[in-house]
Design a protein around this motif. Structure first.
Motif, PDB file in Angstrom:
ATOM      1  N   GLY A 289      22.888  51.567  -6.604  1.00 47.66           N
ATOM      2  CA  GLY A 289      21.656  51.668  -6.847  1.00 47.66           C
ATOM      3  C   GLY A 289      20.671  50.186  -6.889  1.00 47.66           C
ATOM      4  N   ASN A 290      20.605  49.770  -8.037  1.00 45.08           N
ATOM      5  CA  ASN A 290      19.860  48.803  -8.242  1.00 45.08           C
ATOM      6  C   ASN A 290      20.792  47.598  -8.767  1.00 45.08           C
ATOM      7  OD1 ASN A 290      17.341  47.275  -8.585  1.00 45.08           O
ATOM      8  ND2 ASN A 290      17.397  47.637 -10.839  1.00 45.08           N
ATOM      9  N   LEU A 291      21.983  47.759  -8.813  1.00 44.92           N
ATOM     10  CA  LEU A 291      22.963  46.659  -9.258  1.00 44.92           C
ATOM     11  C   LEU A 291      23.512  46.044  -8.198  1.00 44.92           C
ATOM     12  CD1 LEU A 291      25.053  48.635 -11.977  1.00 44.92           C
ATOM     13  CD2 LEU A 291      23.062  46.948 -12.272  1.00 44.92           C
ATOM     14  N   ARG A 292      23.445  44.655  -8.189  1.00 47.42           N
ATOM     15  CA  ARG A 292      23.949  43.725  -7.316  1.00 47.42           C
ATOM     16  C   ARG A 292      24.881  42.783  -7.834  1.00 47.42           C
ATOM     17  NH1 ARG A 292      21.156  47.440  -5.060  1.00 47.42           N
ATOM     18  NH2 ARG A 292      19.519  47.041  -3.525  1.00 47.42           N
TER      19      ARG A 292
ATOM     20  N   ILE B 172      26.042  45.176  -2.589  1.00 47.89           N
ATOM     21  CA  ILE B 172      25.435  46.213  -3.336  1.00 47.89           C
ATOM     22  C   ILE B 172      26.558  47.039  -4.282  1.00 47.89           C
ATOM     23  CG2 ILE B 172      24.054  48.114  -3.077  1.00 47.89           C
ATOM     24  CD1 ILE B 172      22.872  47.122  -0.480  1.00 47.89           C
TER      25      ILE B 172
ATOM     26  N   GLU C  98      14.927  39.527  -8.898  1.00 46.29           N
ATOM     27  CA  GLU C  98      13.695  39.546  -8.281  1.00 46.29           C
ATOM     28  C   GLU C  98      12.520  38.989  -8.926  1.00 46.29           C
ATOM     29  OE1 GLU C  98      14.333  42.761  -4.482  1.00 46.29           O
ATOM     30  OE2 GLU C  98      13.058  43.290  -6.255  1.00 46.29           O
TER      31      GLU C  98
ATOM     32  N   SER D  71      21.230  43.408 -12.284  1.00 45.63           N
ATOM     33  CA  SER D  71      19.932  44.290 -11.683  1.00 45.63           C
ATOM     34  C   SER D  71      19.234  43.440 -10.511  1.00 45.63           C
ATOM     35  CB  SER D  71      19.075  44.701 -12.739  1.00 45.63           C
ATOM     36  OG  SER D  71      17.872  44.979 -12.173  1.00 45.63           O
ATOM     37  N   LYS D  72      19.114  44.105  -9.642  1.00 47.27           N
ATOM     38  CA  LYS D  72      18.202  43.525  -8.485  1.00 47.27           C
ATOM     39  C   LYS D  72      16.749  43.170  -8.862  1.00 47.27           C
ATOM     40  CE  LYS D  72      16.694  43.760  -3.652  1.00 47.27           C
ATOM     41  NZ  LYS D  72      16.588  44.379  -2.417  1.00 47.27           N
ATOM     42  N   THR D  73      16.146  43.960  -9.902  1.00 43.76           N
ATOM     43  CA  THR D  73      14.926  43.718 -10.423  1.00 43.76           C
ATOM     44  C   THR D  73      14.809  42.538 -11.351  1.00 43.76           C
ATOM     45  OG1 THR D  73      14.892  46.142 -10.600  1.00 43.76           O
ATOM     46  CG2 THR D  73      13.045  44.919 -11.785  1.00 43.76           C
ATOM     47  N   TYR D  74      16.059  42.154 -11.931  1.00 43.49           N
ATOM     48  CA  TYR D  74      16.095  40.787 -12.726  1.00 43.49           C
ATOM     49  C   TYR D  74      16.091  39.860 -12.028  1.00 43.49           C
ATOM     50  CZ  TYR D  74      18.340  37.111 -15.523  1.00 43.49           C
ATOM     51  OH  TYR D  74      18.612  36.162 -16.122  1.00 43.49           O
TER      52      TYR D  74
END
Length: 153
Positions: A14-17, A11, A140, A135-138
């Motif tokens: 935040g949202n970056l992995r 991690i 997922e 980005s974790k959003t990307y």
């Protein structure tokens, strides 16, 4: 391909992995299934000049793959990696058969579209193959196609 191996995950913020996952290009690995079936069909049909090539490719592929089917312990995706060059050759041989049936221009168009799609998927999955920050959003929403896929934490 049902459960990629997650070798590394971090991690960043935040949202970056960042993560390194081991799995193959879906367009290559999944296209290998019908390509293998087609090679078996060519062998059984025995009416084509490509029968020898199909036989060699099936024998080479199975010699890499079958020993791992007999193992009672867990096997991992990297056990399949030596089979992949033969999968690619089977796909190429299958495409070569199409050339005679659909004509040169359509064949080139199909080959370019398939190759471009394979390249695009490689570029899309590149961050989770190499540990790049993403980005974790990307991951997922774009990359995790199946429920068992966890490409970053």
């Amino acid at each position: 391909m049902l459960r990629p191996v997650l070798y590394y995950s971090k991690i960043v913020d935040g949202n970056l992995r960042a993560g390194i996952s081991g799995f193959g290009n879906p367009l290559v690995w999944w296209a290998g299934i019908p390509a293998f079936a087609y090679m078996v069909y060519l062998i059984l049909r025995k009416k084509t000049e490509r029968t020898d090539a199909a036989g060699f490719l099936c024998l080479a592929y199975l010699s890499c793959y079958l020993p791992w089917c007999l193992i009672s312990r867990f096997t991992f995706i990297y056990h399949y990696f030596p089979s992949v060059p033969f999968v690619i050759c089977m796909i190429a041989c299958s495409f070569a058969q199409w050339k005679d049936r659909i004509g040169r221009k359509k064949f080139i168009a199909v080959l370019i579209c398939y190759s471009a799609a394979v390249l695009i998927l490689f570029l899309l999955f590149y961050p989770v193959l190499t540990g790049q920050v993403v980005s974790k959003t990307y991951v997922e929403t774009v990359l995790e196609w199946l429920d068992g896929w966890m490409l970053v934490q």
